[in-house]
Design an enzyme around this catalytic site. Structure first.
Site, PDB file in Angstrom:
ATOM      1  N   ASP A   8       0.870  -1.172   0.000  1.00  0.00           N
ATOM      2  CA  ASP A   8       0.000   0.000   0.000  1.00  0.00           C
ATOM      3  C   ASP A   8       0.913   1.229   0.000  1.00  0.00           C
ATOM      4  O   ASP A   8       2.135   1.115  -0.155  1.00  0.00           O
ATOM      5  CB  ASP A   8      -1.004  -0.030   1.166  1.00  0.00           C
ATOM      6  CG  ASP A   8      -0.359   0.207   2.529  1.00  0.00           C
ATOM      7  OD1 ASP A   8       0.891   0.300   2.612  1.00  0.00           O
ATOM      8  OD2 ASP A   8      -1.111   0.294   3.532  1.00  0.00           O
ATOM      9  N   CYS A  65       3.149  -3.087   4.068  1.00  0.00           N
ATOM     10  CA  CYS A  65       2.276  -1.977   4.449  1.00  0.00           C
ATOM     11  C   CYS A  65       2.994  -1.252   5.582  1.00  0.00           C
ATOM     12  O   CYS A  65       4.205  -1.432   5.757  1.00  0.00           O
ATOM     13  CB  CYS A  65       0.867  -2.441   4.821  1.00  0.00           C
ATOM     14  SG  CYS A  65       0.756  -3.537   6.243  1.00  0.00           S
ATOM     15  N   THR A  67       2.842  -1.513   8.907  1.00  0.00           N
ATOM     16  CA  THR A  67       3.322  -2.425   9.947  1.00  0.00           C
ATOM     17  C   THR A  67       3.553  -3.847   9.448  1.00  0.00           C
ATOM     18  O   THR A  67       4.132  -4.664  10.172  1.00  0.00           O
ATOM     19  CB  THR A  67       2.271  -2.520  11.068  1.00  0.00           C
ATOM     20  OG1 THR A  67       1.038  -2.973  10.455  1.00  0.00           O
ATOM     21  CG2 THR A  67       2.033  -1.184  11.747  1.00  0.00           C
ATOM     22  N   HIS A  98       9.483 -24.015  10.077  1.00  0.00           N
ATOM     23  CA  HIS A  98       8.416 -24.661  10.841  1.00  0.00           C
ATOM     24  C   HIS A  98       7.019 -24.415  10.282  1.00  0.00           C
ATOM     25  O   HIS A  98       6.147 -25.269  10.436  1.00  0.00           O
ATOM     26  CB  HIS A  98       8.439 -24.178  12.301  1.00  0.00           C
ATOM     27  CG  HIS A  98       9.587 -24.743  13.086  1.00  0.00           C
ATOM     28  ND1 HIS A  98       9.639 -24.705  14.460  1.00  0.00           N
ATOM     29  CD2 HIS A  98      10.727 -25.368  12.686  1.00  0.00           C
ATOM     30  CE1 HIS A  98      10.763 -25.285  14.880  1.00  0.00           C
ATOM     31  NE2 HIS A  98      11.446 -25.688  13.808  1.00  0.00           N
ATOM     32  N   HIS A 133       6.273 -31.014  11.598  1.00  0.00           N
ATOM     33  CA  HIS A 133       5.585 -29.745  11.325  1.00  0.00           C
ATOM     34  C   HIS A 133       4.425 -29.923  10.343  1.00  0.00           C
ATOM     35  O   HIS A 133       3.491 -29.143  10.347  1.00  0.00           O
ATOM     36  CB  HIS A 133       6.567 -28.706  10.804  1.00  0.00           C
ATOM     37  CG  HIS A 133       7.688 -28.468  11.763  1.00  0.00           C
ATOM     38  ND1 HIS A 133       7.478 -27.901  13.001  1.00  0.00           N
ATOM     39  CD2 HIS A 133       9.000 -28.765  11.698  1.00  0.00           C
ATOM     40  CE1 HIS A 133       8.629 -27.854  13.657  1.00  0.00           C
ATOM     41  NE2 HIS A 133       9.569 -28.371  12.887  1.00  0.00           N
TER      42      HIS A 133
HETATM   43  C1  RB5 Z   1      -2.000   2.708   6.491  1.00  0.00           C
HETATM   44  O1  RB5 Z   1      -2.042   3.923   7.152  1.00  0.00           O
HETATM   45  C2  RB5 Z   1      -1.713   1.592   7.492  1.00  0.00           C
HETATM   46  O2  RB5 Z   1      -2.815   1.388   8.304  1.00  0.00           O
HETATM   47  C3  RB5 Z   1      -1.353   0.314   6.751  1.00  0.00           C
HETATM   48  O3  RB5 Z   1      -0.251   0.546   5.954  1.00  0.00           O
HETATM   49  C4  RB5 Z   1      -0.973  -0.884   7.603  1.00  0.00           C
HETATM   50  O4  RB5 Z   1       0.011  -0.583   8.532  1.00  0.00           O
HETATM   51  C5  RB5 Z   1      -2.075  -1.674   8.150  1.00  0.00           C
HETATM   52  O5  RB5 Z   1      -1.876  -2.719   8.795  1.00  0.00           O
END
Ligand code: RB5
Length: 148
Positions: A8, A65, A67, A98, A133
């Site tokens: 994203d 993304c 996180t 695993h 596993h």
């Molecule tokens: C976008 O602002 C953010 O929410 C997205 O990139 C991500 O971290 C969601 O899990």
């Protein structure tokens, strides 16, 4: 390897870096987008990469993304996909050994390009161990079929 990558807006910059590095190393890379920092919805890109992996059109998927968490949650809704967010090399290795993970998600806002290179190389370069596993992976597959 055939690798599908996606991101994203928050993962765009790191995705561009990872894509270039993978191509440099001779991989067959397909970029499903996004192609700029304009705001988009991460599940759209998670779905494209996850479906390509589940269909067998890609050997592995990499999603970025902010996180790496939303991408993992979304990709794991596609049957056959085992997506993991890995912030360090050792976790990436274990995810392959695993869990036979087939999609790696990265935190674009919290990971340097150098660490991303290490994590991606560890993920793509580690084999699944199988053995005990596999019974656990089979139970995960059963959850996909009879989760409710
Ligand atoms: C976008 O602002 C953010 O929410 C997205 O990139 C991500 O971290 C969601 O899990």
């Amino acid at each position: 390897m055939r690798i599908h990558v996606g991101a994203d807006h928050a993962g765009f910059e790191l995705k561009e870096h990872v894509k270039a590095r993978l191509a440099e190393l001779g991989n067959d890379v397909t970029d499903v987008g996004t192609y700029s920092e304009e705001s988009v919805d991460y599940p759209d890109f998670a779905a494209e990469v996850a479906r390509a992996v589940a269909r067998g059109d890609a050997d592995s998927g990499i999603l970025v993304c902010g996180t790496g968490l939303g991408m993992a949650i979304a990709a794991n809704k596609v049957p056959g996909v085992r997506a993991v967010q890995a912030s360090d090399l050792e976790v990436a290795v274990m995810a392959r050994r695993h869990n036979n993970a087939n999609v790696l998600t990265l935190p674009g806002r919290y990971m340097s390009p150098e660490v991303a290179d290490e994590v991606v190389a560890a993920f793509l370069g580690t084999e699944y161990e199988g053995g005990r596993h596999q019974r656990r992976i089979d139970k995960i597959s059963a959850l996909e079929e009879r989760g409710l």
